[in-house]
Design a protein around this motif. Structure first.
Motif, PDB file in Angstrom:
ATOM      1  N   ALA A 423      -6.494  -1.273  -5.280  1.00  0.00           N
ATOM      2  CA  ALA A 423      -7.767  -1.889  -4.903  1.00  0.00           C
ATOM      3  C   ALA A 423      -8.404  -2.581  -6.097  1.00  0.00           C
ATOM      4  CB  ALA A 423      -8.712  -0.835  -4.331  1.00  0.00           C
ATOM      5  N   LEU A 424      -8.279  -1.981  -7.265  1.00  0.00           N
ATOM      6  CA  LEU A 424      -8.829  -2.535  -8.503  1.00  0.00           C
ATOM      7  C   LEU A 424      -7.746  -2.507  -9.553  1.00  0.00           C
ATOM      8  CD1 LEU A 424     -12.273  -0.680  -8.584  1.00  0.00           C
ATOM      9  CD2 LEU A 424     -11.861  -3.029  -7.832  1.00  0.00           C
ATOM     10  N   GLY A 425      -7.740  -3.484 -10.429  1.00  0.00           N
ATOM     11  CA  GLY A 425      -6.749  -3.531 -11.494  1.00  0.00           C
ATOM     12  C   GLY A 425      -7.349  -4.089 -12.776  1.00  0.00           C
ATOM     13  N   PHE A 438      -4.186  -0.603 -15.783  1.00  0.00           N
ATOM     14  CA  PHE A 438      -5.091   0.424 -15.251  1.00  0.00           C
ATOM     15  C   PHE A 438      -5.415   0.024 -13.821  1.00  0.00           C
ATOM     16  CE2 PHE A 438      -9.070   2.427 -14.330  1.00  0.00           C
ATOM     17  CZ  PHE A 438      -9.173   3.546 -15.142  1.00  0.00           C
ATOM     18  N   ALA A 439      -5.381   0.981 -12.872  1.00  0.00           N
ATOM     19  CA  ALA A 439      -5.621   0.620 -11.478  1.00  0.00           C
ATOM     20  C   ALA A 439      -6.189   1.784 -10.689  1.00  0.00           C
ATOM     21  CB  ALA A 439      -4.319   0.142 -10.821  1.00  0.00           C
ATOM     22  N   ARG A 440      -6.817   1.445  -9.598  1.00  0.00           N
ATOM     23  CA  ARG A 440      -7.226   2.428  -8.591  1.00  0.00           C
ATOM     24  C   ARG A 440      -6.447   2.136  -7.314  1.00  0.00           C
ATOM     25  NH1 ARG A 440     -12.948   2.511  -5.594  1.00  0.00           N
ATOM     26  NH2 ARG A 440     -11.708   1.373  -4.057  1.00  0.00           N
ATOM     27  N   LEU A 441      -5.806   3.166  -6.778  1.00  0.00           N
ATOM     28  CA  LEU A 441      -5.011   3.008  -5.565  1.00  0.00           C
ATOM     29  C   LEU A 441      -5.926   2.623  -4.409  1.00  0.00           C
ATOM     30  CD1 LEU A 441      -1.952   3.389  -5.000  1.00  0.00           C
ATOM     31  CD2 LEU A 441      -2.527   5.616  -4.042  1.00  0.00           C
ATOM     32  N   LEU A 443      -7.773   2.407  -0.894  1.00  0.00           N
ATOM     33  CA  LEU A 443      -8.188   3.474   0.005  1.00  0.00           C
ATOM     34  C   LEU A 443      -7.262   3.551   1.225  1.00  0.00           C
ATOM     35  CD1 LEU A 443     -12.070   3.066  -0.103  1.00  0.00           C
ATOM     36  CD2 LEU A 443     -10.647   4.699  -1.331  1.00  0.00           C
ATOM     37  N   ALA A 444      -6.757   2.400   1.659  1.00  0.00           N
ATOM     38  CA  ALA A 444      -5.844   2.401   2.803  1.00  0.00           C
ATOM     39  C   ALA A 444      -4.563   3.164   2.468  1.00  0.00           C
ATOM     40  CB  ALA A 444      -5.512   0.966   3.208  1.00  0.00           C
ATOM     41  N   ARG A 445      -4.039   2.946   1.264  1.00  0.00           N
ATOM     42  CA  ARG A 445      -2.826   3.661   0.868  1.00  0.00           C
ATOM     43  C   ARG A 445      -3.116   5.145   0.679  1.00  0.00           C
ATOM     44  NH1 ARG A 445       2.227   4.591   1.655  1.00  0.00           N
ATOM     45  NH2 ARG A 445       3.436   5.160  -0.186  1.00  0.00           N
ATOM     46  N   CYS A 446      -4.297   5.484   0.159  1.00  0.00           N
ATOM     47  CA  CYS A 446      -4.679   6.899   0.003  1.00  0.00           C
ATOM     48  C   CYS A 446      -4.724   7.595   1.361  1.00  0.00           C
ATOM     49  CB  CYS A 446      -6.023   7.005  -0.703  1.00  0.00           C
ATOM     50  SG  CYS A 446      -5.976   6.596  -2.470  1.00  0.00           S
ATOM     51  N   ARG A 447      -5.302   6.922   2.352  1.00  0.00           N
ATOM     52  CA  ARG A 447      -5.364   7.518   3.692  1.00  0.00           C
ATOM     53  C   ARG A 447      -3.953   7.654   4.269  1.00  0.00           C
ATOM     54  NH1 ARG A 447     -10.033   4.140   4.129  1.00  0.00           N
ATOM     55  NH2 ARG A 447      -8.735   2.483   5.002  1.00  0.00           N
TER      56      ARG A 447
END
Length: 576
Positions: A423-425, A438-441, A443-447
């Motif tokens: 979602a963020l990089g 650096f990244a944040r996975l 939310l769709a992939r987390c779910r």
């Protein structure tokens, strides 16, 4: 051993290399296409009967109607069998044994024993003669030099008579063992007589008139060099019987040692910060029906992947292990999913190791890079009666972990286009040099993975980190004159990243500016105190001159130059 139905074989059997594109239906019912590197057993008409060392053919196989058989006993070169078995993706008991090395000495012995058992258990009549090919080699010693004795080179042969007069000659391998090497390795603790006794007890034989030359039993495929014989002597004698007489000499640290020590130090720091090290397989899935399996789409590599960058295994053992990992994140995410499913609320994992990719979209060369992968997710602290619902980890927690790994140095993040599934990089710089991602996975992939909280990951280049963190450090003198600070509160669009402010301050190149940091951020989604699309950020700026005490006018002038750079460089910024 392999049995052919004699009625289905025209003439005798021969061995040859396969014709390019030749096909054979094996005993497993599958048809295989061969090439000129494969070895086959054929009959006099040229028809392939079996894949040498791997599997027999169905057409010449023994059935309930078989009355006469041709019993083949052979030895096949391990590398040839391994290459054919892997290329055809065909594994059998035969290929398993030949790939790992078998004793050619047993070819004739095994044939004789098999015939004996067939006659004893099943009846029938054996042919009065054996048909043998070339003399059976001792494969472990086929390329050994001659072993010189008192009368020159010695070549020892052993003959084994089988059946009615058929004779096959087998050459025994030999190894020359200088006794001075035993004196050197044992410090004289093992006598020559004791060494000879041990080798003799292991089945080796001393060549007459050449006390340093030893005949090697054909079944000992591991004894090919003098050091192998020394290892056997010391192993049987016992290391505890050899006194320690010498201390280790000083050896300068090699680049490999330096890299190992650096990585071990990182491991200790991360473990002290509450992280667990993972050891995941280097092969991942390109795609998988099970979303929890590590796969390429979860990779967040140092650099974006292009078509052809992935290195794929030509003959994977399974679809879940078909691609060499381009980053650590697939394995870390899979570990996070497994632990989350087991009820772990705070996920802290890291892994050091090698990642693989091709350069130039598959047209370049394959490269291997040592990287550090870090994952943070879930509760910031452990749950307890004091804090039953701790705060969730954020990207600041992972940034703080990175900062703890490089004391005295500075990690900075520059917004970058997010990789797939992120979602963020942001690109990571260490002291201004590109060092990772650096990244944040998303939310769709987390779910999809069943993770109910944000997941933050970082991939850092270990070689660049080592170059920067192990470089000589020059300590600065303590300041002799006091500094003076100024605060500035600025209002700017909500979407403006903090990196733009940092770039603007750095572009001012103010010599008196020593340091600066953000101490407050304010937003108001309701829009009552501040427009919802704006934010307020407050910074402290510290000014100092190393040669004198600054006056208030000098500090104010320097501060105005910094504020002007911010106004000019950051769009939509105003001071409150």
């Amino acid at each position: 051993l392999h049995a052919f139905d004699a009625a289905k074989v025209q003439g005798g059997i021969v061995t040859r290399t396969a014709y390019e594109g030749e096909t054979i239906k094996a005993l497993d019912g599958q048809e295989y296409t061969l090439n000129c590197t494969d070895l086959v057993v054929a009959d006099q008409s040229g028809k392939a009967l079996a894949i040498g060392g791997v599997m027999g053919g169905e057409e010449s196989g023994v059935t309930d109607a078989t009355t006469d058989i041709i019993l083949e006993s052979a030895w096949f070169k391990p590398s040839s069998v391994r290459a054919t078995s892997r290329r055809l993706a065909l594994s059998s008991d035969s290929s398993y044994r030949f790939e790992r090395g078998t004793s050619a000495w047993n070819v004739l012995r095994g044939s004789v024993r098999a015939v004996e058992l067939i006659l004893q258990l099943a009846g029938g009549t054996a042919s009065p003669t054996y048909v043998a090919g070339s003399p059976v080699p001792n494969p472990a010693h086929a390329s050994m030099p001659s072993c010189g004795g008192a009368d020159g080179p010695v070549s020892v042969f052993a003959s084994l008579k089988q059946g009615k007069g058929a004779t096959v000659t087998n050459e025994l391998g030999f190894v020359q063992l200088p006794w001075k090497a035993l004196d050197q390795i044992s410090g004289g603790s093992i006598s020559h007589e004791e060494g000879a006794r041990i080798l003799t007890a292991l089945g080796l034989k001393q060549v007459p008139d050449s006390p340093e030359c030893w005949l090697i039993p054909p079944h000992r495929l591991d004894l090919t060099r003098p050091c192998d014989l020394l290892e056997e002597i010391v192993r049987v004698f016992g290391l505890d019987g050899i006194p320690s007489r010498f201390s280790g000499p000083f050896v300068a640290e090699s680049p490999v040692d330096a890299a190992y020590n650096f990585q071990m130090e990182l491991r200790r720091k991360l473990a002290a910060l509450g992280f667990y090290e993972t050891q995941t397989i280097k092969l991942i899935a390109s795609e998988s029906a099970d979303g929890t399996i590590a796969q390429v789409k979860d990779a967040l590599p140092l650099r974006p992947l292009q078509d052809g960058d992935l290195i794929r295994v030509s003959l994977p053992l399974s679809e879940d292990h078909s691609v060499l990992r381009p980053a650590h994140t697939p394995g870390l995410i899979a570990a996070a999913v497994r632990n989350s499913n087991q009820g772990v609320s705070g996920l802290r994992f890291f892994e050091l190791g090698r990642v693989f990719r091709n350069t130039g979209g598959g047209k370049g060369r394959d490269i291997e890079t040592d990287t550090l992968g870090i994952l943070v997710s879930g509760d910031r602290t452990a749950r307890s009666w004091v804090d039953p619902r701790p705060e969730q980890a954020s990207f600041e927690d992972l940034l703080a972990v990175m900062a703890a790994l490089a004391p005295g140095h500075r990690f900075t993040l520059t917004p970058a286009r997010p990789r797939e599934q992120a979602a963020l990089g942001a690109d990571v710089q260490l002291d201004g040099k590109a060092c990772g991602y650096f990244a944040r996975l998303s939310l769709a992939r987390c779910r999809e993975l069943g993770l109910g909280q944000p997941v933050y990951v970082a991939e850092l280049d270990l070689r660049k980190m080592q170059e920067i963190l192990t470089a000589p450090v020059k300590a600065a003198e303590l300041p002799q004159f006091p500094g003076s600070s100024r605060d500035a509160a600025m209002e700017l669009p909500l979407s403006t990243p903090n990196a733009d402010i940092v770039k603007a301050v750095e572009s001012a190149r103010e010599k008196l500016l020593v340091s600066y940091f953000c101490f407050d951020v304010f937003t108001d989604p309701s829009g009552e105190k501040l427009p919802a699309d704006r934010k307020s950020i407050a910074y402290t700026f510290l000014y100092r001159d190393p040669a004198k005490t600054l006056t208030a006018a000098e500090v104010d002038a320097a501060h105005q130059r910094v504020l002007k750079a911010l106004t000019d460089k950051v769009k939509g910024l105003s001071f409150r």
